[in-house]
Design a protein around this motif. Structure first.
Motif, short mmCIF file in Angstrom:
data_model
loop_
_atom_site.label_atom_id
_atom_site.label_comp_id
_atom_site.label_asym_id
_atom_site.label_seq_id
_atom_site.Cartn_x
_atom_site.Cartn_y
_atom_site.Cartn_z
N THR A 11 20.85 -0.85 -5.08
CA THR A 11 19.61 -1.32 -5.67
C THR A 11 18.55 -1.46 -4.58
N ILE A 12 17.43 -0.79 -4.77
CA ILE A 12 16.31 -0.90 -3.85
C ILE A 12 15.32 -1.91 -4.41
N SER A 13 14.75 -2.71 -3.54
CA SER A 13 13.75 -3.68 -3.98
C SER A 13 12.79 -3.95 -2.83
N ARG B 184 0.82 -1.22 0.00
CA ARG B 184 0.00 0.00 0.00
C ARG B 184 0.86 1.27 0.00
N TYR B 185 2.16 1.12 0.18
CA TYR B 185 3.02 2.26 0.46
C TYR B 185 4.09 2.47 -0.61
N CYS B 186 4.47 3.71 -0.77
CA CYS B 186 5.73 4.03 -1.41
C CYS B 186 6.78 4.06 -0.31
N MET B 187 7.98 3.60 -0.64
CA MET B 187 8.98 3.44 0.40
C MET B 187 10.33 3.97 -0.07
N ILE C 231 11.15 3.56 -3.94
CA ILE C 231 10.42 2.61 -4.77
C ILE C 231 8.93 2.87 -4.60
N GLU C 232 8.26 2.98 -5.72
CA GLU C 232 6.84 3.28 -5.69
C GLU C 232 6.02 2.00 -5.57
N ALA D 92 8.21 5.10 4.86
CA ALA D 92 7.05 4.74 4.05
C ALA D 92 6.01 5.84 4.10
N ASP D 93 5.23 5.91 3.05
CA ASP D 93 4.12 6.85 3.03
C ASP D 93 3.05 6.34 2.06
N ARG D 94 1.79 6.53 2.42
CA ARG D 94 0.69 6.10 1.54
C ARG D 94 0.53 7.00 0.33
#
Length: 122
Positions: A68-70, A31-34, A51-52, A97-99
């Motif tokens: 690298t983000i995953s 549910r979040y972008c992080m 990461i969206e 994180a944010d919604r």
């Protein structure tokens, strides 16, 4: 309300690698972008990678090609693979994180933060 706990920090030699993890609880990270952020004493917190919810990623220029983000939504975990580490990568690393996804690496755009994990490169 999601809660975040980072791990994986430590000491690495220049040119080495570390993998940071951020385990979420209380909600699903899908549910979040992080993002991953870092901070050194007396400096402002800076965005490292984001990461969206659709999986698209963004990186600070200083880490492009090295980090690298995953995310693994099934494990509710965010990762940051850090290769070719340099002394200037030293700092406290935080996941956030944010919604509301703003395609941003600005700390002000993230509402939920972990406690951080220290990375030292020598």
């Amino acid at each position: 309300h999601v809660q975040l706990v980072e791990s994986g920090g430590g000491t690495a030699q220049t040119g080495g690698s570390l993998r940071l993890s951020c385990v979420a609880s209380g909600d699903t990270i899908g549910r979040y972008c992080m993002g991953w952020f870092r901070q050194i004493p007396d400096k402002e917190r800076e965005g490292v990678a984001g990461i969206e919810s659709d999986g698209s990623t963004s990186y600070a220029d200083s880490v492009k090609g090295r980090f690298t983000i995953s995310r693994d939504n099934a494990k509710n975990t965010l990762y940051l693979q850090m290769n070719s580490l340099q002394p200037e990568d030293t700092g406290m690393y935080y996941c956030a994180a944010d919604r509301r996804c703003r395609h941003s690496l600005r700390p002000l755009d993230f509402a939920v933060w972990g406690q951080g994990t220290q990375v030292t490169v020598s």
